[in-house]
Design a protein around this motif. Structure first.
Motif, PDB file in Angstrom:
ATOM      1  N   UNK A  71       0.823  -1.215   0.000  1.00  0.00           N
ATOM      2  CA  UNK A  71       0.000   0.000   0.000  1.00  0.00           C
ATOM      3  C   UNK A  71       0.859   1.268   0.000  1.00  0.00           C
ATOM      4  N   UNK A  72       2.067   1.178   0.522  1.00  0.00           N
ATOM      5  CA  UNK A  72       2.950   2.337   0.624  1.00  0.00           C
ATOM      6  C   UNK A  72       3.780   2.450  -0.657  1.00  0.00           C
ATOM      7  N   UNK A  73       3.475   3.430  -1.500  1.00  0.00           N
ATOM      8  CA  UNK A  73       4.131   3.557  -2.811  1.00  0.00           C
ATOM      9  C   UNK A  73       5.602   3.914  -2.693  1.00  0.00           C
ATOM     10  N   UNK A  74       5.953   4.785  -1.775  1.00  0.00           N
ATOM     11  CA  UNK A  74       7.356   5.174  -1.597  1.00  0.00           C
ATOM     12  C   UNK A  74       8.181   3.975  -1.127  1.00  0.00           C
ATOM     13  N   UNK A  75       7.620   3.181  -0.237  1.00  0.00           N
ATOM     14  CA  UNK A  75       8.334   1.993   0.239  1.00  0.00           C
ATOM     15  C   UNK A  75       8.505   0.976  -0.885  1.00  0.00           C
ATOM     16  N   UNK A  76       7.529   0.847  -1.759  1.00  0.00           N
ATOM     17  CA  UNK A  76       7.644  -0.094  -2.880  1.00  0.00           C
ATOM     18  C   UNK A  76       8.720   0.369  -3.872  1.00  0.00           C
ATOM     19  N   UNK A  77       8.768   1.665  -4.148  1.00  0.00           N
ATOM     20  CA  UNK A  77       9.807   2.187  -5.038  1.00  0.00           C
ATOM     21  C   UNK A  77      11.186   1.952  -4.418  1.00  0.00           C
ATOM     22  N   UNK A  78      11.322   2.206  -3.129  1.00  0.00           N
ATOM     23  CA  UNK A  78      12.589   1.981  -2.444  1.00  0.00           C
ATOM     24  C   UNK A  78      12.966   0.508  -2.454  1.00  0.00           C
ATOM     25  N   UNK A  79      11.989  -0.367  -2.269  1.00  0.00           N
ATOM     26  CA  UNK A  79      12.245  -1.807  -2.299  1.00  0.00           C
ATOM     27  C   UNK A  79      12.764  -2.230  -3.666  1.00  0.00           C
ATOM     28  N   UNK A  80      12.161  -1.718  -4.731  1.00  0.00           N
ATOM     29  CA  UNK A  80      12.619  -2.073  -6.077  1.00  0.00           C
ATOM     30  C   UNK A  80      14.007  -1.516  -6.363  1.00  0.00           C
ATOM     31  N   UNK A  81      14.307  -0.336  -5.863  1.00  0.00           N
ATOM     32  CA  UNK A  81      15.654   0.214  -6.034  1.00  0.00           C
ATOM     33  C   UNK A  81      16.676  -0.671  -5.328  1.00  0.00           C
ATOM     34  N   UNK A  82      16.367  -1.112  -4.119  1.00  0.00           N
ATOM     35  CA  UNK A  82      17.281  -1.999  -3.385  1.00  0.00           C
ATOM     36  C   UNK A  82      17.444  -3.321  -4.097  1.00  0.00           C
ATOM     37  N   UNK A  83      16.353  -3.886  -4.624  1.00  0.00           N
ATOM     38  CA  UNK A  83      16.432  -5.159  -5.353  1.00  0.00           C
ATOM     39  C   UNK A  83      17.296  -5.008  -6.598  1.00  0.00           C
ATOM     40  N   UNK A  84      17.127  -3.907  -7.329  1.00  0.00           N
ATOM     41  CA  UNK A  84      17.930  -3.674  -8.535  1.00  0.00           C
ATOM     42  C   UNK A  84      19.408  -3.524  -8.162  1.00  0.00           C
ATOM     43  N   UNK A  85      19.699  -2.822  -7.077  1.00  0.00           N
ATOM     44  CA  UNK A  85      21.086  -2.664  -6.650  1.00  0.00           C
ATOM     45  C   UNK A  85      21.712  -4.006  -6.266  1.00  0.00           C
TER      46      UNK A  85
END
Length: 150
Positions: A41-55
């Motif tokens: 539900x938290x869009x900012x947390x999802x974007x951050x999660x995807x950035x961490x996964x990509x890194x």
């Protein structure tokens, strides 16, 4: 509005059976399910999660796509002063006192110029610190300091 008084006759008891009060309408969630639902539900947390996964994926895959061997040691590059590319900023230009003269330590140690903005000090410190816990296969203290000018 100020003249209206609330009294007990204004309210009625709602009759709800005991079984209906205890009925759970939705299935219970585990801690992980609840955390994942809140995360989605938290869009900012999802974007951050995807950035961490990509890194993480890029850091794991970079082992195979790196142009240099990560196990290569450049022992002559140890203890080099900091250098920021070809910028001539005092303290960050790769010069140091050697035998009473200011010399370019990078030229003296034959550091290739294609390293660009990378500091050989960081590269050599990382390889030497990695070598220290790898054991005697990777000796860091086997070279003489200061290096010869020849």
């Amino acid at each position: 509005m100020a003249d209206y008084k609330i009294n007990a006759d204004s309210f009625k008891f709602a009759h709800v059976e005991k079984e209906a009060q205890e009925h759970i309408a939705t299935p219970s969630l585990t801690f992980t399910q609840d955390a994942m639902r809140r995360l989605r539900k938290n869009k900012v947390a999802m974007i951050s999660l995807w950035i961490i996964i990509i890194m993480i994926v890029l850091s794991v895959l970079s082992i195979w796509f790196s142009p240099r061997n990560p196990m290569t040691q450049h022992l002559n590059w140890n203890n080099l002063p900091p250098k920021l590319g070809n910028l001539n900023i005092p303290g960050f230009n790769g010069h140091a006192m050697y035998q009473g003269k200011m010399v370019d330590m990078y030229k003296m140690n034959h550091v290739p110029t294609e390293l660009g903005l990378r500091s050989a000090r960081i590269v050599s410190a990382a390889t030497c610190s990695a070598a220290s816990w790898l054991g005697p296969r990777f000796p860091c203290s086997s070279r003489s300091w200061p290096p010869s000018l020849t």
